[in-house]
Design a protein around this motif. Structure first.
Motif, mmCIF file in Angstrom:
data_model
loop_
_atom_site.group_PDB
_atom_site.id
_atom_site.type_symbol
_atom_site.label_atom_id
_atom_site.label_comp_id
_atom_site.label_asym_id
_atom_site.label_seq_id
_atom_site.Cartn_x
_atom_site.Cartn_y
_atom_site.Cartn_z
ATOM 1 N N LEU A 85 0.830 -1.208 0.000
ATOM 2 C CA LEU A 85 0.000 0.000 0.000
ATOM 3 C C LEU A 85 0.862 1.255 0.000
ATOM 4 C CD1 LEU A 85 -2.839 1.198 0.116
ATOM 5 C CD2 LEU A 85 -2.727 1.026 2.624
ATOM 6 N N GLY A 86 1.945 1.247 0.776
ATOM 7 C CA GLY A 86 2.850 2.397 0.788
ATOM 8 C C GLY A 86 3.478 2.636 -0.577
ATOM 9 N N ILE A 87 3.828 1.553 -1.274
ATOM 10 C CA ILE A 87 4.388 1.698 -2.624
ATOM 11 C C ILE A 87 3.347 2.276 -3.582
ATOM 12 C CG2 ILE A 87 5.272 0.410 -4.613
ATOM 13 C CD1 ILE A 87 6.572 -1.530 -2.589
ATOM 14 N N LEU A 88 2.126 1.733 -3.536
ATOM 15 C CA LEU A 88 1.078 2.196 -4.445
ATOM 16 C C LEU A 88 0.755 3.673 -4.236
ATOM 17 C CD1 LEU A 88 -1.374 -0.857 -4.367
ATOM 18 C CD2 LEU A 88 0.111 -0.146 -6.259
ATOM 19 N N LEU A 89 0.780 4.120 -2.983
ATOM 20 C CA LEU A 89 0.426 5.515 -2.693
ATOM 21 C C LEU A 89 1.511 6.503 -3.105
ATOM 22 C CD1 LEU A 89 -1.303 5.144 0.786
ATOM 23 C CD2 LEU A 89 -2.389 5.555 -1.425
ATOM 24 N N THR A 90 2.644 6.006 -3.563
ATOM 25 C CA THR A 90 3.685 6.897 -4.105
ATOM 26 C C THR A 90 3.780 6.799 -5.625
ATOM 27 O OG1 THR A 90 5.386 5.188 -3.813
ATOM 28 C CG2 THR A 90 5.045 6.730 -1.992
ATOM 29 N N ARG A 91 2.813 6.116 -6.249
ATOM 30 C CA ARG A 91 2.828 5.915 -7.696
ATOM 31 C C ARG A 91 1.739 6.736 -8.370
ATOM 32 N NH1 ARG A 91 7.625 3.749 -7.967
ATOM 33 N NH2 ARG A 91 7.681 4.624 -5.880
ATOM 34 N N GLY A 92 2.070 7.518 -9.338
ATOM 35 C CA GLY A 92 1.126 8.165 -10.243
ATOM 36 C C GLY A 92 -0.097 8.797 -9.595
ATOM 37 N N THR A 93 -1.241 8.500 -10.184
ATOM 38 C CA THR A 93 -2.494 9.127 -9.736
ATOM 39 C C THR A 93 -2.949 8.636 -8.372
ATOM 40 O OG1 THR A 93 -3.765 7.435 -10.939
ATOM 41 C CG2 THR A 93 -3.265 9.482 -12.110
ATOM 42 N N LEU A 94 -2.424 7.510 -7.911
ATOM 43 C CA LEU A 94 -2.822 7.002 -6.603
ATOM 44 C C LEU A 94 -2.345 7.893 -5.463
ATOM 45 C CD1 LEU A 94 -2.262 3.154 -7.042
ATOM 46 C CD2 LEU A 94 -4.424 4.388 -6.946
ATOM 47 N N ARG A 95 -1.426 8.817 -5.766
ATOM 48 C CA ARG A 95 -0.991 9.759 -4.731
ATOM 49 C C ARG A 95 -2.163 10.576 -4.190
ATOM 50 N NH1 ARG A 95 3.452 10.575 -8.439
ATOM 51 N NH2 ARG A 95 5.421 9.803 -7.561
ATOM 52 N N ARG A 96 -3.181 10.781 -5.027
ATOM 53 C CA ARG A 96 -4.329 11.584 -4.592
ATOM 54 C C ARG A 96 -5.092 10.926 -3.453
ATOM 55 N NH1 ARG A 96 -6.878 12.937 -10.627
ATOM 56 N NH2 ARG A 96 -5.015 14.010 -11.459
#
Length: 258
Positions: A85-96
């Motif tokens: 989850l931490g990795i995904l939240l630093t990728r592309g549009t998922l930062r929002r």
């Protein structure tokens, strides 16, 4: 005439390496000595019937093993969820989605641990896995937050250099970003472990066992020796797990970054 000024080599002179080894192991030996001294004391003083039932060696070792299991399973769940989850939240549009996810995770951290355990017990049922779920919710934030911070602090020039030599995004993540972020991530995991050890003591309130049983028994029966023994053993276990986490952080972090 020339004078030789050879620099001592650690491979030929093992004393520096041995000194560092003792420096690393000494805290663990001190923690073990404190725990052993507490157990020996409880076995050598006169005890009444209630104290004998709570302070016999099989009972203490059984509660300690239950405590370790609570910490182990909750930490595994944290790693399975927080790292991806931490990795995904630093990728592309998922930062929002980061503010919303952190707000939700903060709820588990901000809720009093006792209240969280009791609430889950009311909603589901008392027992081991309910306590694991409560520990998971309570200790998720440090690992998740440190995973995100560690990845966000990686120098973007290193990422560009990796992409510039033809590495895919996934390869850059595993070969550049995660190794660079490893010290920060491992620090978050270490914090999660220590939080779990302390919080697992309240699992006794819903019948999940652990060393918290000694504390609840000591309070309810007014047996100070049982209460103090439970507190000391939990503190020793927390220090030992923190030592293991520190050792893992030293070993697993890339050389030059630890």
């Amino acid at each position: 005439m020339t004078v030789s000024t050879a620099v001592p080599d650690e491979t030929t002179n093992p004393e520096p390496r041995l000194g560092r080894s003792w420096h690393i192991v000494l805290p663990l030996l001190c923690y073990l000595a404190v725990g052993a001294a507490m157990i020996i004391y409880t076995q050598s003083v006169p005890l009444d019937g209630i104290e004998r039932g709570s302070l016999n060696l099989p009972y203490i070792f059984g509660r300690t093993w239950e405590h370790i299991q609570l910490v182990f399973y909750s930490t595994v769940l944290v790693l399975v969820v927080a790292l991806p989850l931490g990795i995904l939240l630093t990728r592309g549009t998922l930062r929002r989605a980061t503010p919303f996810v952190l707000t939700l995770v903060n709820v588990g951290q901000a809720t009093p641990a006792v209240g969280l355990v009791v609430l889950l017990a009311v909603l589901f049922q008392i027992g081991f896995w309910t306590s694991v779920a409560a520990l998971f919710a309570y200790s998720l934030l440090p690992t998740l937050r440190n995973t995100m911070v560690g990845l966000q602090q990686v120098d973007w020039r290193l990422i560009d250099a990796g992409r510039g030599i033809g590495m895919s995004a996934a390869r850059v993540l595993f070969k550049v970003e995660l190794p660079m972020a490893a010290p920060v991530i491992l620090s978050g995991i270490r914090t999660t472990l220590v939080l779990s050890v302390g919080t697992a003591s309240i699992a006794a309130f819903i019948g999940a066992g652990g060393l918290g049983d000694l504390i609840t028994t000591g309070v309810s029966t007014q047996r100070n020796l049982v209460l103090v023994t439970g507190c000391v053993l939990i503190a020793v276990l927390a220090l030992m797990i923190d030592w293991v986490g520190g050792l893992a952080q030293r070993v697993l972090a890339p050389k030059g970054l630890s």
